[in-house]
Design an enzyme around this catalytic site. Sequence first.
Site, PDB file in Angstrom:
ATOM      1  N   ASP A 156       0.951  -1.247  -0.232  1.00 56.02           N
ATOM      2  CA  ASP A 156      -0.046  -0.006  -0.048  1.00 56.02           C
ATOM      3  C   ASP A 156       1.158   1.553   0.232  1.00 56.02           C
ATOM      4  O   ASP A 156       1.880   1.511   0.635  1.00 56.02           O
ATOM      5  CB  ASP A 156      -1.109   0.129   1.619  1.00 56.02           C
ATOM      6  CG  ASP A 156      -1.836   0.657   1.331  1.00 56.02           C
ATOM      7  OD1 ASP A 156      -2.396   1.199   0.001  1.00 56.02           O
ATOM      8  OD2 ASP A 156      -2.792   0.859   2.135  1.00 56.02           O
ATOM      9  N   LEU A 172      10.131 -20.758  -4.295  1.00 66.23           N
ATOM     10  CA  LEU A 172       9.707 -20.189  -3.420  1.00 66.23           C
ATOM     11  C   LEU A 172       8.068 -20.121  -4.112  1.00 66.23           C
ATOM     12  O   LEU A 172       8.359 -19.618  -5.738  1.00 66.23           O
ATOM     13  CB  LEU A 172      10.376 -18.690  -3.735  1.00 66.23           C
ATOM     14  CG  LEU A 172       8.815 -17.660  -3.440  1.00 66.23           C
ATOM     15  CD1 LEU A 172       8.543 -17.380  -2.155  1.00 66.23           C
ATOM     16  CD2 LEU A 172       9.758 -15.960  -3.731  1.00 66.23           C
ATOM     17  N   HIS A 181       2.900   3.231  -9.224  1.00 71.90           N
ATOM     18  CA  HIS A 181       2.260   1.935  -9.297  1.00 71.90           C
ATOM     19  C   HIS A 181       3.533   1.448 -10.090  1.00 71.90           C
ATOM     20  O   HIS A 181       3.744   0.159 -10.136  1.00 71.90           O
ATOM     21  CB  HIS A 181       0.482   2.041  -9.878  1.00 71.90           C
ATOM     22  CG  HIS A 181       0.009   1.846  -9.368  1.00 71.90           C
ATOM     23  ND1 HIS A 181      -0.536   1.961  -7.633  1.00 71.90           N
ATOM     24  CD2 HIS A 181      -1.310   2.907  -9.343  1.00 71.90           C
ATOM     25  CE1 HIS A 181      -1.708   2.358  -7.301  1.00 71.90           C
ATOM     26  NE2 HIS A 181      -1.903   3.248  -8.555  1.00 71.90           N
TER      27      HIS A 181
HETATM   28  C1  IPE Z   1      -5.500  -2.508  -0.133  1.00 70.21           C
HETATM   29  O1  IPE Z   1      -4.993  -1.029  -0.906  1.00 70.21           O
HETATM   30  C2  IPE Z   1      -5.092  -3.724  -1.561  1.00 70.21           C
HETATM   31  C3  IPE Z   1      -4.116  -3.348  -2.668  1.00 70.21           C
HETATM   32  C4  IPE Z   1      -2.972  -2.950  -1.776  1.00 70.21           C
HETATM   33  C5  IPE Z   1      -4.486  -3.978  -2.998  1.00 70.21           C
HETATM   34  P1  IPE Z   1      -6.000  -0.351  -0.562  1.00 70.21           P
HETATM   35  O2  IPE Z   1      -5.404   0.710  -0.863  1.00 70.21           O
HETATM   36  O3  IPE Z   1      -7.227  -0.662  -1.691  1.00 70.21           O
HETATM   37  O4  IPE Z   1      -7.365   0.154   0.438  1.00 70.21           O
HETATM   38  P2  IPE Z   1      -7.716   0.849   1.697  1.00 70.21           P
HETATM   39  O5  IPE Z   1      -8.777   1.049   0.337  1.00 70.21           O
HETATM   40  O6  IPE Z   1      -6.726   1.492   2.237  1.00 70.21           O
HETATM   41  O7  IPE Z   1      -8.592   0.401   2.457  1.00 70.21           O
HETATM   42  C1  IPE Z   2      -1.504   0.033  -3.328  1.00 73.09           C
HETATM   43  O1  IPE Z   2      -0.974   1.718  -3.693  1.00 73.09           O
HETATM   44  C2  IPE Z   2      -1.802  -0.209  -4.552  1.00 73.09           C
HETATM   45  C3  IPE Z   2      -2.430  -0.827  -4.712  1.00 73.09           C
HETATM   46  C4  IPE Z   2      -4.154  -0.851  -3.830  1.00 73.09           C
HETATM   47  C5  IPE Z   2      -3.517  -0.930  -6.425  1.00 73.09           C
HETATM   48  P1  IPE Z   2      -2.365   2.257  -3.643  1.00 73.09           P
HETATM   49  O2  IPE Z   2      -3.143   2.933  -5.276  1.00 73.09           O
HETATM   50  O3  IPE Z   2      -3.705   2.312  -2.516  1.00 73.09           O
HETATM   51  O4  IPE Z   2      -1.972   3.975  -2.730  1.00 73.09           O
HETATM   52  P2  IPE Z   2      -2.592   4.878  -1.869  1.00 73.09           P
HETATM   53  O5  IPE Z   2      -3.287   4.134  -1.081  1.00 73.09           O
HETATM   54  O6  IPE Z   2      -3.698   5.620  -2.386  1.00 73.09           O
HETATM   55  O7  IPE Z   2      -1.413   5.645  -1.319  1.00 73.09           O
HETATM   56 MG    MG Z   3      -4.550   2.352  -0.698  1.00 76.29          MG
END
Ligand code: IPE
Ligand code: IPE
Ligand code: MG
Length: 257
Positions: free
Chosen positions: A26, A137, A43
Site C-alpha cells: 500500500d 518460492l 504504481h
Molecule cells: C489494499 O489497499 C489493496 C491492495 C494493496 C491491493 P487499498 O489502498 O485498496 O486499501 P484501503 O482502501 O486503503 O483500505
Molecule cells: C497500493 O497503493 C496499490 C493498490 C492498491 C493497487 P495505493 O494505490 O492504494 O496507494 P495509496 O494508498 O492511495 O497511497
Molecule cells: Mg491504498
Amino acid sequence: MLTPSNEQFTNAPDPCGPTHVGIIMDGNGRWAQARSLPRIEGHRRGVEAVRRAVRSAIDLGLRYLTIYSFSSENWSRPAAEVSDLMGLLKRFIRNDLADLHRNNVQVRIIGLRRNLSADLRALLNEAEELTRGNSGLTLVVAFNYGARQEIVEAARKLALDAAAGRLDAAAIDEAALGARLDTAGIPDPDLVIRTSGEQRLSNFLLWQAAYAEFVFLPMHWPDFDHAAFQSALAQYAGRERRFGGTAAPAAIVKSAS
Ligand code: IPE
Ligand code: IPE
Ligand code: MG
C-alpha cells in the site's frame, strides 16, 4: 528483472522464520503525490519494489510470498487508474515470467478471473502453467482478490456439493471449506506486512490470517527494500505465537520473575 543475489544474503531458510509471508502493498499513490508525480508513477515504482521483494523472499529462504496487487474493491477507482493497474500486471508477467521461471519460482494467482479481460486471463494461465513444476518460492499473486468473495465462493461450492449428494452437510468442517478457497494447499500466512502506515486488512486473506502476526511499516510500498523485509522478519522473530494456548514455559518464568 530480478537482480543477481547479493553475497550478504543467505539462501538457507531460518528455522524460526515464517514459511509464508503476505504483503499488503500500500501507498503507491501517496508516494507519487508526495513527489508531485501522477499516481501511475507510484504504481510503476511499486512494480520495482515487487521485484525486490521476490528477490529478498528467495534470498531469505521463504517458501511462500503472497502479494496483494488488486482488490475486489479497487474497481471503484477511476477507470484510467484501473486500466493502468491491469496494464502493469500484464507487463510484469510478460517481462518477468521467464526470469521467475529461471529462478525456480512457482506462480499462483488467487482472485476472480471471470471479470478480467481474455488476454489477461490467458497470461495468468500461462504463468501458472509454465511454473507449475517449480520447487522454489511459491509467489501467490492476489489479483482481483477479495477474501469475502473467496469465502462466499467456497460456501457456494460446499452447498452445491451437498445438494448434489457429494458431501454430507453435517460433516462440513474447516478443512472442507479451506479446500474450496483459492489458497487450497497453501499454508496459512505466518506474517502479514502492510506498508503505508495503514493498519487494516482491506479484505486480504481474512480466513487464512486468523493467527498471522502483523507488522505495519510506515514506509510507502515503492520504498520497500531488503532492509525493510529484514526488519519485518526481525519483529516477527520477537513475537510469541500462542494459537490460543498458554505462553511457552520459558516466557511464563520470564514474566513471573
Ligand atoms: C489494499 O489497499 C489493496 C491492495 C494493496 C491491493 P487499498 O489502498 O485498496 O486499501 P484501503 O482502501 O486503503 O483500505
Ligand atoms: C497500493 O497503493 C496499490 C493498490 C492498491 C493497487 P495505493 O494505490 O492504494 O496507494 P495509496 O494508498 O492511495 O497511497
Ligand atoms: Mg491504498
